[in-house]
Motif scaffolding. Structure first.
Motif, PDB file in Angstrom:
ATOM      1  N   PRO A   1     -90.589 -83.371  67.109  1.00 32.64           N
ATOM      2  CA  PRO A   1     -89.563 -82.839  68.011  1.00 32.64           C
ATOM      3  C   PRO A   1     -88.224 -82.680  67.286  1.00 32.64           C
ATOM      4  O   PRO A   1     -87.877 -83.485  66.433  1.00 32.64           O
ATOM      5  CB  PRO A   1     -89.473 -83.889  69.114  1.00 32.64           C
ATOM      6  N   ARG A   2     -87.516 -81.609  67.624  1.00 30.26           N
ATOM      7  CA  ARG A   2     -86.209 -81.355  67.030  1.00 30.26           C
ATOM      8  C   ARG A   2     -85.123 -81.987  67.882  1.00 30.26           C
ATOM      9  O   ARG A   2     -85.197 -81.994  69.103  1.00 30.26           O
ATOM     10  CB  ARG A   2     -85.941 -79.859  66.943  1.00 30.26           C
ATOM     11  N   GLY A   3     -84.112 -82.464  67.209  1.00 27.64           N
ATOM     12  CA  GLY A   3     -82.955 -83.011  67.907  1.00 27.64           C
ATOM     13  C   GLY A   3     -81.990 -81.896  68.278  1.00 27.64           C
ATOM     14  O   GLY A   3     -82.212 -80.718  67.971  1.00 27.64           O
ATOM     15  N   PRO A   4     -80.894 -82.248  68.928  1.00 27.27           N
ATOM     16  CA  PRO A   4     -79.917 -81.217  69.286  1.00 27.27           C
ATOM     17  C   PRO A   4     -79.246 -80.655  68.034  1.00 27.27           C
ATOM     18  O   PRO A   4     -78.987 -81.379  67.075  1.00 27.27           O
ATOM     19  CB  PRO A   4     -78.920 -81.961  70.171  1.00 27.27           C
ATOM     20  N   ALA A   5     -78.983 -79.378  68.053  1.00 25.84           N
ATOM     21  CA  ALA A   5     -78.378 -78.708  66.907  1.00 25.84           C
ATOM     22  C   ALA A   5     -76.872 -78.949  66.889  1.00 25.84           C
ATOM     23  O   ALA A   5     -76.213 -78.947  67.928  1.00 25.84           O
ATOM     24  CB  ALA A   5     -78.664 -77.212  66.980  1.00 25.84           C
ATOM     25  N   THR A   6     -76.332 -79.121  65.701  1.00 26.57           N
ATOM     26  CA  THR A   6     -74.890 -79.304  65.518  1.00 26.57           C
ATOM     27  C   THR A   6     -74.188 -77.962  65.367  1.00 26.57           C
ATOM     28  O   THR A   6     -73.030 -77.810  65.768  1.00 26.57           O
ATOM     29  CB  THR A   6     -74.643 -80.167  64.270  1.00 26.57           C
TER      30      THR A   6
ATOM     31  N   GLN B   1     -82.943 -80.964  55.707  1.00 32.75           N
ATOM     32  CA  GLN B   1     -81.686 -81.470  56.249  1.00 32.75           C
ATOM     33  C   GLN B   1     -80.900 -80.371  56.946  1.00 32.75           C
ATOM     34  O   GLN B   1     -80.356 -80.568  58.024  1.00 32.75           O
ATOM     35  CB  GLN B   1     -80.814 -82.065  55.144  1.00 32.75           C
TER      36      GLN B   1
ATOM     37  N   ALA C   1     -82.576 -79.447  60.239  1.00 36.16           N
ATOM     38  CA  ALA C   1     -82.315 -80.441  61.283  1.00 36.16           C
ATOM     39  C   ALA C   1     -80.889 -80.314  61.803  1.00 36.16           C
ATOM     40  O   ALA C   1     -80.646 -80.407  63.014  1.00 36.16           O
ATOM     41  CB  ALA C   1     -82.555 -81.848  60.736  1.00 36.16           C
ATOM     42  N   TRP C   2     -79.934 -80.071  60.912  1.00 37.28           N
ATOM     43  CA  TRP C   2     -78.529 -79.922  61.310  1.00 37.28           C
ATOM     44  C   TRP C   2     -78.326 -78.691  62.198  1.00 37.28           C
ATOM     45  O   TRP C   2     -77.590 -78.740  63.169  1.00 37.28           O
ATOM     46  CB  TRP C   2     -77.677 -79.825  60.045  1.00 37.28           C
TER      47      TRP C   2
ATOM     48  N   GLY D   1     -80.778 -77.064  63.850  1.00 38.99           N
ATOM     49  CA  GLY D   1     -81.723 -76.989  64.965  1.00 38.99           C
ATOM     50  C   GLY D   1     -82.692 -75.828  64.852  1.00 38.99           C
ATOM     51  O   GLY D   1     -83.084 -75.248  65.864  1.00 38.99           O
TER      52      GLY D   1
END
Length: 137
Positions: free
Chosen positions: A14-19, A92, A95-96, A98
């Motif tokens: 699962p992906r986290g929230p995008a910055t 990285q 992930a940053w 999203g």
């Protein structure tokens, strides 16, 4: 093995929230210092680069799947180029931002094609005059 590709079950990561969207929508206007910390350029410089590449044909496609907005693509590339070691790894950056790792590679390719075109270089790269060369010596 011929009937199935994987011998072990695969689970989705699962992906986290995008910055990135927060940086482009909030930090750009309210905290330019934080914007610069992430993307390594000021909001004004970002807007000028974006204006210079926004009409490039590399950002157009005839697919049913739309590309990311050009400002997101430029943000991904600037973040990637502004970091080093593990901070600039494709994983990285993905992930940053999203997005998927393949998207990071595609964005990098598209933005680099746009900035390496003669049209962009003629505007962005100013060669020194003879007087400036003499003064530098």
């Amino acid at each position: 093995l011929n009937a199935h590709r994987y011998t072990q079950p695969r689970t989705a990561l699962p992906r986290g929230p995008a910055t990135l969207p927060h940086i482009l929508s909030v930090f750009k206007h309210e905290r330019p210092d934080e914007f610069r910390r992430h993307l390594r350029v000021t909001p004004l410089t970002f807007d000028k680069i974006l204006a210079a590449i926004i009409d490039d044909s590399v950002f157009c496609n005839n697919s049913h799947n739309e590309q990311l907005p050009i400002e997101h693509q430029l943000g991904i590339v600037l973040y990637r180029f502004g970091h080093y070691r593990n901070g600039c790894s494709v994983g990285q950056v993905a992930a940053w931002a999203g997005v998927g790792m393949g998207t990071v590679l595609l964005c990098t390719k598209r933005v680099m094609v746009a900035v390496l075109r003669k049209k962009f270089r003629d505007v962005a790269v100013c060669m020194p005059t003879e007087e400036e060369k003499t003064a530098a010596k």
